[in-house]
Design a protein around this motif. Structure first.
Motif, PDB file in Angstrom:
ATOM      1  N   THR B  40       0.828  -1.203   0.000  1.00 15.83           N
ATOM      2  CA  THR B  40       0.000   0.000   0.000  1.00 15.83           C
ATOM      3  C   THR B  40       0.864   1.256   0.000  1.00 15.83           C
ATOM      4  O   THR B  40       0.587   2.218  -0.722  1.00 15.83           O
ATOM      5  N   GLU B 160     -23.601   4.942  -6.689  1.00 23.28           N
ATOM      6  CA  GLU B 160     -22.641   4.559  -5.675  1.00 23.28           C
ATOM      7  C   GLU B 160     -21.309   4.169  -6.320  1.00 23.28           C
ATOM      8  O   GLU B 160     -20.231   4.573  -5.877  1.00 23.28           O
ATOM      9  N   ARG B 163     -19.442   7.312  -7.533  1.00 19.69           N
ATOM     10  CA  ARG B 163     -18.774   7.961  -6.397  1.00 19.69           C
ATOM     11  C   ARG B 163     -17.518   7.190  -6.000  1.00 19.69           C
ATOM     12  O   ARG B 163     -16.447   7.750  -5.823  1.00 19.69           O
ATOM     13  N   THR B 167     -13.893   8.966  -6.058  1.00 20.84           N
ATOM     14  CA  THR B 167     -13.195   9.226  -4.801  1.00 20.84           C
ATOM     15  C   THR B 167     -12.269   8.067  -4.429  1.00 20.84           C
ATOM     16  O   THR B 167     -11.750   8.023  -3.327  1.00 20.84           O
ATOM     17  N   GLY B 168     -12.092   7.154  -5.350  1.00 22.04           N
ATOM     18  CA  GLY B 168     -11.175   6.040  -5.103  1.00 22.04           C
ATOM     19  C   GLY B 168      -9.765   6.556  -4.913  1.00 22.04           C
ATOM     20  O   GLY B 168      -9.396   7.613  -5.420  1.00 22.04           O
ATOM     21  N   LYS B 169      -8.965   5.801  -4.170  1.00 20.34           N
ATOM     22  CA  LYS B 169      -7.669   6.345  -3.793  1.00 20.34           C
ATOM     23  C   LYS B 169      -6.758   6.611  -4.976  1.00 20.34           C
ATOM     24  O   LYS B 169      -5.989   7.568  -4.966  1.00 20.34           O
ATOM     25  N   VAL B 172      -7.823  10.004  -6.393  1.00 18.81           N
ATOM     26  CA  VAL B 172      -7.503  11.084  -5.451  1.00 18.81           C
ATOM     27  C   VAL B 172      -6.000  11.359  -5.429  1.00 18.81           C
ATOM     28  O   VAL B 172      -5.556  12.514  -5.455  1.00 18.81           O
ATOM     29  N   LEU B 173      -5.199  10.301  -5.414  1.00 21.71           N
ATOM     30  CA  LEU B 173      -3.752  10.507  -5.351  1.00 21.71           C
ATOM     31  C   LEU B 173      -3.219  11.087  -6.655  1.00 21.71           C
ATOM     32  O   LEU B 173      -2.395  12.016  -6.650  1.00 21.71           O
ATOM     33  N   TYR B 270      -6.008  -2.535 -12.587  1.00 16.87           N
ATOM     34  CA  TYR B 270      -6.173  -3.541 -11.538  1.00 16.87           C
ATOM     35  C   TYR B 270      -6.141  -2.906 -10.163  1.00 16.87           C
ATOM     36  O   TYR B 270      -5.887  -3.562  -9.178  1.00 16.87           O
ATOM     37  N   ALA B 275     -12.129  -2.756  -7.447  1.00 15.62           N
ATOM     38  CA  ALA B 275     -12.912  -2.295  -6.298  1.00 15.62           C
ATOM     39  C   ALA B 275     -14.296  -1.853  -6.743  1.00 15.62           C
ATOM     40  O   ALA B 275     -15.310  -2.204  -6.137  1.00 15.62           O
ATOM     41  N   ARG B 278     -16.470  -4.891  -7.888  1.00 11.82           N
ATOM     42  CA  ARG B 278     -16.912  -5.776  -6.812  1.00 11.82           C
ATOM     43  C   ARG B 278     -18.137  -5.208  -6.109  1.00 11.82           C
ATOM     44  O   ARG B 278     -19.013  -5.947  -5.654  1.00 11.82           O
ATOM     45  N   ILE B 279     -18.196  -3.885  -5.999  1.00  8.93           N
ATOM     46  CA  ILE B 279     -19.337  -3.246  -5.352  1.00  8.93           C
ATOM     47  C   ILE B 279     -20.545  -3.219  -6.276  1.00  8.93           C
ATOM     48  O   ILE B 279     -21.667  -3.567  -5.888  1.00  8.93           O
ATOM     49  N   PRO B 282     -21.501  -7.460  -8.020  1.00 10.09           N
ATOM     50  CA  PRO B 282     -21.012  -8.551  -7.175  1.00 10.09           C
ATOM     51  C   PRO B 282     -21.198  -9.909  -7.838  1.00 10.09           C
ATOM     52  O   PRO B 282     -20.505 -10.852  -7.500  1.00 10.09           O
ATOM     53  N   GLU B 283     -22.152  -9.997  -8.783  1.00  8.14           N
ATOM     54  CA  GLU B 283     -22.397 -11.311  -9.377  1.00  8.14           C
ATOM     55  C   GLU B 283     -21.370 -11.665 -10.448  1.00  8.14           C
ATOM     56  O   GLU B 283     -21.328 -12.797 -10.916  1.00  8.14           O
ATOM     57  N   LEU B 290      -9.867 -10.559 -12.829  1.00  7.82           N
ATOM     58  CA  LEU B 290      -8.552 -10.362 -12.215  1.00  7.82           C
ATOM     59  C   LEU B 290      -7.486 -11.168 -12.953  1.00  7.82           C
ATOM     60  O   LEU B 290      -6.362 -10.697 -13.163  1.00  7.82           O
TER      61      LEU B 290
END
Ligand SMILES: Nc1ncnc2c1ncn2[C@@H]1O[C@H](COP(=O)(O)O)[C@@H](O)[C@H]1O
Ligand SMILES: Nc1ncnc2c1ncn2[C@@H]1O[C@H](COP(=O)(O)O)[C@@H](O)[C@H]1O
Ligand SMILES: Nc1ncnc2c1ncn2[C@@H]1O[C@H](COP(=O)(O)O)[C@@H](O)[C@H]1O
Ligand code: NA
Ligand code: NA
Ligand code: NA
Lengths: 100, 318, 318, 318, 100, 100
Positions: B40, B160, B163, B167-169, B172-173, B270, B275, B278-279, B282-283, B290
């Motif tokens: 990370t 969702e 968003r 706003t995923g890292k 943002v970075l 990736y 992320a 998956r949200i 999900p199915e 991956l």
């Protein structure tokens, strides 16, 4: 000392679900929870590689009816699609009113 | 330098070799493992540093110069999920959810592939445009959103997921670093160069060592998902790569810049995409998306793809 | 440079901008998060590096030059908890425990504020004294101890808290680094400069990104604790800052040095103090002291305070 | 420089002082602690960087030059576990398992001791051979395997332990780094030098700070295991050290190179060996072997041993 | 195989208390313990930010009377001022003598 | 909702044993497991220093006979030489068939 019997619900789930699960259990009546990062393996394969994210192990002490509500909600909305398990145990605490 | 020489140069870079070492470590069942915090930390560092360097360059670039390349990138961001989706439906024969998931990955971008291409282009002696990291940020988001939209037409909580992506890292970075770089300019750069610029390629080498281990731990899944996925994961990048080079050329990028845009276009996300998918989906089966992006497309681009996109760029541009 | 230009210079430094990015990330509910290990690693690195650099400088400084500034610092370390305590009792109307807790924080020092001030002073073109890190170590301990004493008059295990502060990791790293720097001198410095000196400001930038997220996650608490705490957290620094500059000037510090001592004096601890207070004064409310020092005073000093103390130093010294 | 001056030089290096600070922090019961991830990250970095630098040097060394030193190292790798085993049986009077465990540690090598010796030799003005890290990799494995063999004669799963050692992370990182360095050569080095070379000694300093804490937390065990173990842990290194210097001299190493080989030979493993021993000889007492290698031999070599091996090298070579 | 019934006491507390709690339970008769870093939320708010420190989750297997002594001590000296909860469960172990 | 009673076996062991223990429990019939890194102290001294490695806390939900087999195997091959403890609890789960 008065020991009050309650239920401890433990949920092991993929970590992406953390925010959602916390909201669910609080909505269903949990007054608190404790989370520990975990890894593991089950029917959906190994969960320890960073990319898929690890698991979390969430536990919450609740009255029996809240425990049942949480399990029902998990079965309805999470068990089918996500890597999640849950189990219930009997525990005894000192300050029973703190958890209801 | 001829093509073979370039391939050799690419294969013998510390970064590609570190990736290979990671793969080997996993295949040899070594107990080598990066702590999650290290992985990370490295990804935070790399994303912020890419953004920051891009921002400083940006502060020196007239906006007009950026216009055409930005449009080209947006075009790629909208077209690639479509081709990814269609090819998944027709060629792989998977359902909507799985196709949408794959499309989200191949519609977004891999920052590490971008960096490998940049290093390669600089190593060959080109000087790719300084604002390319801005394009990475631009390419990251729209593809994912469009792909989820394709998969969910009608139902579901797209909002969702949107968003989540924005706003995923990684966004943002990258964008945050870009902004900070643009605002603090050369004066700021001078202060932090020995941290964010000089050691950058070494940190990337370490990161690729870890990435090699992660990719290798997916190789086992390759057998399950089948040979068609391998084809999908190599043909699509070639197609997207050529397209990216061509569009970059049209937008006026230099030979080096077109090569890098090609590699970006050919890459599969990736970090941000998994992320979000998956949200929102999900199915969909994580094994599929991956494995394709991490175990097929990423190594393919790293080893073969980048020199190929460079050859195409030379052929178009020369 | 006029005051506004200096403020701009401060606001557009990568460090202040990174702090702002951290705040923004938290407000946007981004999933960006630093692993605890990264935060701890950065703080170990920063504290040791400050100490080490100070120690090397110290090895070149005649002790007599240090005498007056050290006395001035001790004076600040004893006076500031008193003002912090009194203001908390009178103006905030809190009980003994809470007042003691606040006094411990405003009686100690924030290493990051010190660094930001140092960077600012150097950026403006001053050359602050090399032994200033020694003063940071000196300022860290006495204020906490005195404040706990004020709160507990009579009862409690002060001894334990005292040990806790003296062997706390920030003191050990700062003083330990100082000693190592002083003993190994320039010869040692040469070896480790590319690790402890050159990349320092970049690492600090990353640390401030995290600090921004932490501070922002306390903003919500601001509403509960009320407006008076915001006043407390800005007026006290201004008072202590002006005092620090003045005392520094009297002790013979240069303009840059007085600015930095002012910022140190104005700062509130958020590493050593919280740990000590939680042990010695468990009945004090963490929401109060953590919110004041992290969400009010730290950003205030970072953004506005430092240029103000510089202006005061110029006005007194010029 | 005379012997005392050299000892002083060694004692006042930031690395040795950082080790001492770590010891002090633990004895003072400070709450300073490195997160596990930081310790692991540092050890990954150090091992890979040693290997990589060695590999780049290797790419410039004719193989024939390496032949004799490699043979010498193998010889040390086979002889040292024997002496370690015998001395443990006779002098300490322990059983087979414990003797085998100790032999595995003193038959392998400590990468940090190697680095400290290298730094020392360079600091004194020598130019040790660039291929020495290759020898570290060579010395790491055979001693452990032979020692386990001695302990288990007849029974047990030696095979597993052998695999464990060969694919252990220290061997993979060292050899992998070496290979990458050798393949990517100077061109690769140029890219990653500001990460893997320049900040190296600073990172090592931080690592030694942690090592000091770990060693100190074993000091308490010293009383239990007794005075004979302290003798074992200092006499054996002196013996092995002198032997290493001598063999290195015979193999044609420079004065600096022989010093470093001596220190390598004198060192006891505490990364590869403990893991292998715990799996293969679970009945051996970890208190014994960890205390000897970490709390006795490592500090002894760091502080006294290295200057002594240097003196021996001068005496033999001069 | 002989399974011996014992009590498992689990304490979730702010991490600053680790040293103190370990001393307490050992003094009260616990022969061992296991600690896992945790985060969580309860009546004293979210505990996951670095600055306030995280939580620890400490568990110790003990005979019933030791379990009761630990709970009593927590109630007396820790529940009022610190973020701490504790609960007791029934567990079965193989080597019963190890825990008394 | 049908709650099915099962056994939860928890093993705390030095982390070096992870691979071996996972193989053992899977061979003995466990369908899944969850691991959390831990530190601790017992009869073999403090286990928190990096060098000796930390502990892991492994838990697996299994039918009673599998639980007994796991305990028996641990007693035979691990308790004598390694730092390991294990205990069993009663838990209730929703999807009972998942664990057998
Ligand atoms: N029988 C089990 N015992 C303990 N943990 C389990 C078990 N089965 C699954 N898990 C945990 O639950 C997560 C999700 O399980 P699954 O959906 O079966 O892949 C796994 O990654 C494990 O951490
Ligand atoms: N009902 C609960 N279930 C599980 N853990 C809890 C519960 N309530 C509190 N906790 C944990 O105990 C810690 C302290 O609780 P509190 O004193 O209520 O803030 C929290 O940070 C949680 O980790
Ligand atoms: N009574 C106990 N309660 C909880 N955990 C224990 C207990 N005894 C031992 N442990 C854990 O088991 C590990 C190995 O125990 P031992 O073999 O007794 O050293 C320790 O490091 C602890 O983590
Ligand atoms: Na279940
Ligand atoms: Na309770
Ligand atoms: Na047991």
């Amino acid at each position: 000392m008065d020991l009050v019997p309650l239920k401890l619900v433990t949920i092991v789930a993929e970590s992406l679900l953390e925010k959602k699960l916390v909201e669910e259990i609080q909505r269903l009546g949990a007054k608190g929870y404790t989370i520990v990062p975990a890894r593991g393996e089950g029917s959906r394969g190994m969960r320890s590689v960073d990319w898929e994210g690890q698991n979390i192990r969430l536990e919450t002490i609740v009255p029996e009816e809240v425990a049942l509500r949480i399990l029902a909600r998990l079965q309805e909305a999470y068990f089918p699609h996500y890597a999640v398990i849950a189990y219930v145990e009997n525990v005894w605490v000192v300050r029973g009113e703190k958890y209801v | 330098m001829d093509a073979l020489e370039l391939l050799r140069l690419n294969l013998l870079s510390p970064m590609v070799l570190a990736f290979a070492l990671g793969v080997a470590a996993r295949l040899l069942k070594s107990d080598l493992a990066f702590p999650e915090a290290l992985y990370t930390a490295l990804s935070i560092y790399l994303l912020f540093a890419i953004g920051f360097k891009g921002g400083v360059e940006l502060s020196k670039t007239p906006v007009v110069l950026l216009l055409l390349p930005a449009l080209a990138t947006l075009f790629l961001g909208l077209l690639r999920p479509l081709s990814g989706y269609l090819l998944a439906r027709r060629f792989l024969g998977v359902g909507r959810a799985d196709a949408g998931a794959l499309a989200a990955h191949y519609g977004s971008v891999s920052a590490v592939t971008f960096l490998a291409a940049l290093t390669f282009a600089q190593g060959v002696g080109h000087r790719p445009e300084g604002f390319l990291p801005t394009l990475v940020a631009l390419l990251e988001v729209p593809g994912i959103v469009l792909a989820l939209f394709l998969a969910k037409r009608g139902g579901g909580n797209l909002g969702e997921a949107f968003r989540e992506v924005l706003t995923g890292k990684s966004v943002v970075l990258l964008l945050g670093g870009l902004l900070i770089g643009a605002l603090s300019g050369e004066a700021g750069m001078e202060r932090v160069k020995p941290f964010f610029v000089d050691p950058f390629y070494g940190a990337l080498t370490l990161f690729l060592l870890d990435l090699g281990m992660v990719a290798a731990s997916r190789f086992a899944a390759l057998k399950q998902v089948g040979f068609r996925l391998v084809l999908y994961g190599t043909l699509l990048p070639l197609l997207h790569g050529a397209l990216g080079v061509w569009v970059g050329h049209l937008a006026g990028l230099s030979l080096g810049g077109a090569t890098v845009l090609g590699a970006m276009s050919a890459s599969a996300s990736y970090i941000a995409a998994p992320a979000a998918v998956r949200i929102a989906l999900p199915e969909a089966n994580p094994s599929l998306y991956l494995t394709a992006s991490l175990a097929v497309t990423f190594p393919f681009n790293l080893v073969l793809g980048i020199p190929v996109y460079h050859a195409i760029a030379k052929w178009i541009g020369g």
